[in-house]
Write a protein that holds these residues in place. Structure first.
Motif, PDB file in Angstrom:
ATOM      1  N   ASP A 171     152.684  95.282 -21.350  1.00  0.00           N
ATOM      2  CA  ASP A 171     152.652  95.875 -20.019  1.00  0.00           C
ATOM      3  C   ASP A 171     151.902  94.931 -19.083  1.00  0.00           C
ATOM      4  OD1 ASP A 171     152.649  97.442 -17.809  1.00  0.00           O
ATOM      5  OD2 ASP A 171     151.369  99.022 -18.602  1.00  0.00           O
ATOM      6  N   HIS A 194     140.229  96.447 -18.708  1.00  0.00           N
ATOM      7  CA  HIS A 194     140.973  97.523 -19.362  1.00  0.00           C
ATOM      8  C   HIS A 194     140.523  98.896 -18.858  1.00  0.00           C
ATOM      9  CE1 HIS A 194     141.750  94.257 -22.374  1.00  0.00           C
ATOM     10  NE2 HIS A 194     142.944  94.749 -22.191  1.00  0.00           N
ATOM     11  N   SER A 220     145.182 102.902 -19.550  1.00  0.00           N
ATOM     12  CA  SER A 220     145.782 104.236 -19.421  1.00  0.00           C
ATOM     13  C   SER A 220     144.740 105.356 -19.449  1.00  0.00           C
ATOM     14  CB  SER A 220     146.785 104.451 -20.565  1.00  0.00           C
ATOM     15  OG  SER A 220     146.148 104.317 -21.822  1.00  0.00           O
ATOM     16  N   LYS A 221     143.483 105.017 -19.773  1.00  0.00           N
ATOM     17  CA  LYS A 221     142.462 106.058 -19.903  1.00  0.00           C
ATOM     18  C   LYS A 221     142.166 106.732 -18.567  1.00  0.00           C
ATOM     19  CE  LYS A 221     137.785 106.799 -21.684  1.00  0.00           C
ATOM     20  NZ  LYS A 221     136.597 106.180 -22.288  1.00  0.00           N
ATOM     21  N   GLU A 240     163.392 103.029 -24.932  1.00  0.00           N
ATOM     22  CA  GLU A 240     163.443 104.372 -25.491  1.00  0.00           C
ATOM     23  C   GLU A 240     164.678 104.486 -26.369  1.00  0.00           C
ATOM     24  OE1 GLU A 240     163.511 107.137 -22.314  1.00  0.00           O
ATOM     25  OE2 GLU A 240     165.377 106.406 -21.427  1.00  0.00           O
ATOM     26  N   GLN A 246     159.468  98.098 -21.999  1.00  0.00           N
ATOM     27  CA  GLN A 246     159.362  99.469 -22.511  1.00  0.00           C
ATOM     28  C   GLN A 246     160.766 100.007 -22.768  1.00  0.00           C
ATOM     29  OE1 GLN A 246     157.550 102.288 -19.888  1.00  0.00           O
ATOM     30  NE2 GLN A 246     157.398 103.885 -21.439  1.00  0.00           N
ATOM     31  N   CYS A 251     153.667 101.145 -34.604  1.00  0.00           N
ATOM     32  CA  CYS A 251     154.759 101.292 -33.645  1.00  0.00           C
ATOM     33  C   CYS A 251     156.109 101.304 -34.366  1.00  0.00           C
ATOM     34  CB  CYS A 251     154.724 100.161 -32.611  1.00  0.00           C
ATOM     35  SG  CYS A 251     153.261 100.201 -31.553  1.00  0.00           S
ATOM     36  N   GLY A 253     157.037 103.592 -26.831  1.00  0.00           N
ATOM     37  CA  GLY A 253     155.803 104.360 -26.808  1.00  0.00           C
ATOM     38  C   GLY A 253     154.635 103.574 -26.236  1.00  0.00           C
ATOM     39  N   ASP A 254     153.615 104.295 -25.798  1.00  0.00           N
ATOM     40  CA  ASP A 254     152.433 103.693 -25.188  1.00  0.00           C
ATOM     41  C   ASP A 254     151.744 102.754 -26.164  1.00  0.00           C
ATOM     42  OD1 ASP A 254     152.893 105.126 -22.912  1.00  0.00           O
ATOM     43  OD2 ASP A 254     151.506 106.747 -23.413  1.00  0.00           O
ATOM     44  N   GLY A 255     151.335 101.599 -25.645  1.00  0.00           N
ATOM     45  CA  GLY A 255     150.609 100.632 -26.454  1.00  0.00           C
ATOM     46  C   GLY A 255     151.476  99.802 -27.372  1.00  0.00           C
ATOM     47  N   CYS A 256     152.781 100.029 -27.376  1.00  0.00           N
ATOM     48  CA  CYS A 256     153.672  99.317 -28.298  1.00  0.00           C
ATOM     49  C   CYS A 256     154.452  98.207 -27.613  1.00  0.00           C
ATOM     50  CB  CYS A 256     154.638 100.290 -28.959  1.00  0.00           C
ATOM     51  SG  CYS A 256     153.831 101.450 -30.096  1.00  0.00           S
ATOM     52  N   TYR A 257     154.358  98.085 -26.306  1.00  0.00           N
ATOM     53  CA  TYR A 257     155.087  97.043 -25.586  1.00  0.00           C
ATOM     54  C   TYR A 257     154.115  96.299 -24.661  1.00  0.00           C
ATOM     55  CZ  TYR A 257     154.940 100.517 -21.842  1.00  0.00           C
ATOM     56  OH  TYR A 257     154.503 101.423 -20.905  1.00  0.00           O
TER      57      TYR A 257
END
Length: 792
Positions: free
Chosen positions: A58, A549, A554-555, A67, A65, A36, A52-56
């Motif tokens: 949630d 999960h 997010s899948k 930017e 999140q 990240c 970015g996704d998976g870096c914060y």
């Protein structure tokens, strides 16, 4: 050659001592998740914040999140969804420094408002941020001026009035009401909408309008800015550019109210580092994580808190002797051959040689002294013997042998001490009793139905000494590592964090019985390690993560087969629990049924796991009272009130799992009004008014028939009954779900029913018009402050 070797041996003791004092430098603590981005311009972005996704983190609330807009000369860092521009982030203080535009009204020569500018309302609700009441002030500039701000409902929160004096009567001083005023703001403020009250000039207002300014302002600002910039406020009164000022936001993990509530759900617990602790937020609900004393770094990451090497820090208390860093602390001792207090200058004095000799004889020297005074001279003697073998053969050999024997005696004592410690833990954890049970089961003490007792070394080797990159999950009872045994079997090794106070035989018996469970939808217990303080458990490895999960990740669900997959997972999970309740001998109660404890393999086959809270079904009333364990949102209300875990407690928790599967909403959700925070209560109230279909995930709702929907709603409501006696058995739940599954994908008109009874049941389900009735009895109704019971 001999002389060179002798020199090496002479220097060897000093080299070893120096190596003991010097430790290789540790890499800097990690502040972000691997892969990240860690900076935006010169602003460091520590987790739980991230880009970015998976870096914060949630957890259902916004703000973590971020930017980064690199198009500016100095990149802009902003919060996604809130538009707050951030200039600094702090993990240690729980503060964010941000930029906020001031609200400005400028008047023309007639006194009318000719120009307005400003940032307008700032909305932080449902986020992890609140305006800091201690680090900010509301400031009003210009005169006459009444500046204030309101909450989301439009009600006054805080404000003040500034009035100007004639220049000849101007008073020196701070922002106290003359041309500038300030007011404190309350805590837990998550909405800011500023206003300036226009005061038209009237007769009899000489005080208000003795002196006026062209422009007037109201803004929130960091207290420090006000104290350093007050002497420059005059320059702001007539400027035409937007005025941007620094503010301080207090941030915390706010999806739960405090540390006590957070610690009940270890899956969602934010304090990931083993060397961290939780502190309650001082501004609003929530909590923060701090590294423990003697550690520093990021407590929100698994290895984020690193030990501080106090010996390398000048600000630590002085040490005039040998400083040795220890985990979380340090020691300061006098150098070898001296004694006294090494924390003050000249505090160490030479030791009396007779005193040390007495210590050697009685065995009371420390390890460092033993090496320097016994082992080092022994090596020195060997070196000299190699140089002058003849002249020292008698005397030196007589000196060397006793020293050498003392050294090996010390090593032997340490080795025996380690063996005794392992044996002690092995016995305390019920190892002897477990071996007896295994031997009686199949005549051997090493394996029973695939169950093994592993050594600590076996599991260290399987996990690369419990390396951080082998961590695959964290649960309420410990950390789970991926391990590879010598026979190449991939396993999951659970290293517990807490010591269970269960009696030795009871724990060993439970391990033995759990090892005998052989069901395709239950994670197999392969063995345990008992020679450590807290036993480690070895399970089969399941590769595709948790149901939690799968639902909330997010899948996403596959279009067209989502409901079929969810219903199959529900059937398999229910069959596993029914097996433990009805077929295991003795019956086993899970005690912590939730989506995070249902694993999925590569084919999305469900496997119930984590028996950290499981218990053998009690045989008498005295044993039924237990300490309440489990996860908030899934706990049986009857269990909470009575502290008696029963098989119907698992049924209630499974009802919550079914709800979570169908709605794709979390069991507890802290955004929105209080009555919507519990998925169970929200669903019950929706059923009461016939709106439960609206809570279902739209994709699943489109794939199921109305008859299946009503049938599964009825089953969920029965599982969630406040009275355990009114709930169905887990076996009935599994059978009912399987029937619903067959009906959904093999309609009655075409179904090949196995029995007339099953066919009739399916027909009844199709033809029944389910009516939901509530009677004042069991189920809580928060709107009417009364209780109701569900029936059909």
């Amino acid at each position: 050659m001999a002389i060179t070797l002798a020199v090496v041996l002479l220097l060897l003791p000093l080299t070893i001592v120096s190596a003991q004092e010097q430790q290789p430098p540790q890499p800097p603590p990690q502040v972000v998740r691997p892969g990240c981005r860690d900076k935006c311009g010169n602003i460091t972005i520590p987790y739980p914040f991230g880009i970015g996704d998976g870096c914060y983190r949630d957890d259902g609330r916004g703000g973590f999140q971020l930017e980064c807009d690199d198009s500016h000369a100095t990149p802009w860092l902003t919060t996604v969804g809130y538009g707050v521009r951030i200039t600094n982030l702090s993990i240690a203080t729980g503060e964010v420094r941000a930029k906020l535009k001031a609200t400005r009204y400028c008047h023309d020569s007639d006194g009318a408002i000719g120009n307005r500018s400003g940032g307008g309302a700032v909305q932080l609700f449902n986020s992890h941020y609140l305006f800091s009441p201690t680090r900010n002030r509301l400031v009003t500039l210009g005169c006459p001026n009444h500046g204030y701000f309101v909450d989301l409902s439009g009600y006054y929160v805080s404000g003040c009035m500034s009035i100007c004096r004639p220049l000849q009567y101007a008073l020196p001083g701070s922002c106290t009401g003359v041309a500038c005023c300030q007011s404190a703001i309350p805590s837990a403020v998550d909405y800011y909408e500023p206003y300036l009250l226009d005061m038209p000039k009237k007769d009899g207002d000489p005080i208000l309008y003795t002196t006026t300014t062209t422009c007037r302002y109201v803004f929130l600002v960091e207290t420090g800015w006000l104290s350093t910039r007050y002497k420059d406020v005059d320059k702001y009164l007539n400027q035409t550019d937007d005025l941007t000022l620094p503010i301080i936001l207090d941030w915390a993990v706010r999806n739960v109210g405090n540390c006590s509530a957070a610690s009940l759900n270890r899956t969602d617990y934010a304090c990931q580092s083993a060397d961290s602790h939780c502190v309650n937020s001082t501004n609003g609900a929530g909590y923060q994580c701090n590294c423990s004393k003697g550690y520093e770094g990021n407590p929100y990451l698994e290895d984020g808190c690193r030990d501080i090497d106090e010996c390398k820090r000048e600000e630590e208390p002085p040490c005039y002797g040998v400083c040795t860093n220890t985990p979380g602390s340090y020691t300061c001792q006098c150098p070898p051959g001296t004694s006294g207090d090494a924390t003050w200058k000249s505090g160490c004095r030479p030791k009396d040689s007779f005193t040390f000799a007495l210590k050697v004889v009685t065995g009371k020297t420390d390890n460092h002294e033993t090496f320097v005074y016994l082992v080092a001279p022994a090596i020195l003697v060997v070196g000299r013997l190699m140089v002058y073998p003849m002249s020292y053969s008698g005397v030196s050999l007589g000196m060397f042998l006793p020293a050498f024997m003392c050294f090996w005696l010390y090593l032997g004592v340490q080795k025996r001490k380690l063996i005794r410690t392992k044996q002690k833990f092995f016995e305390l954890n019920g190892g002897v009793f477990l071996q007896q049970q295994m031997r009686s089961y199949n005549g051997t003490s090493t394996c029973a139905s695939g169950f093994n007792i592993f050594s600590k070394e076996d599991l260290e080797k399987a996990t690369d000494n419990f390396a951080a990159d082998r961590v695959v999950g964290r649960g309420g009872h410990g950390i789970v590592y991926k391990g590879i045994l010598e026979d190449k079997t991939v396993v999951a090794i659970k290293k517990s964090k807490m010591i269970e106070e269960a009696p030795t035989k009871e724990f060993a018996m439970e391990m033995f019985i759990l090892s005998q469970i052989n069901h395709k939808n239950v994670v197999k217990l392969l063995g345990c390690c008992l020679e450590v303080e807290v036993p480690m458990l070895v399970y089969e490895f399941v590769s595709n993560g948790t149901l939690y999960h799968y639902i909330h990740g997010s899948k996403g669900l596959d279009s067209g087969t989502a409901f079929e997959t969810c219903l199959r997972i529900a059937v398999e999970s229910a069959e596993a629990l029914a097996y433990m309740h009805s077929s295991a001998s003795p019956p086993i109660l899970h005690g912590d049924v939730k989506t995070a404890n249902i694993l999925l393999d590569d084919k999305l086959t469900a496997k119930v796991s984590d028996f950290g809270a499981s218990k053998l079904a009690p045989t008498d009333e005295a044993k039924m009272a237990t300490l309440v364990q489990g996860t908030c949102g899934y706990l049986d209300p009857e269990y909470l009130m009575t502290c008696r875990l029963t098989d119907k407690s698992d049924v209630y928790s499974f009802g919550v799992v079914l709800l979570e599967l169908l709605t794709r909403k979390k069991a507890l959700y802290f955004d929105g009004p209080e009555e919507d925070r519990s998925l169970v209560l929200c669903f019950m109230m929706a059923v009461q008014v016939g709106q439960h279909q609206e809570l279902l995930d739209s994709q699943l709702r489109n794939e199921m028939s109305i008859e299946t929907l009503e049938g599964i709603t009825l089953l969920i409501m029965r599982c969630l009954n406040m009275s355990g006696q009114e709930r169905p058995a887990m076996k009935e739940v599994a059978e009912r779900l399987e029937m619903l599954r067959r009906y959904q994908y093999h309609p009655w008109a075409q179904a090949d029913a196995n029995t007339e009874e099953e066919a009739q049941s399916l027909l009844d389900m199709e033809q029944r018009n389910v009516n939901y009735k509530f009677t004042k009895d069991y189920v809580l109704d928060f709107e009417g402050s009364s209780t109701y019971s569900f029936s059909s």
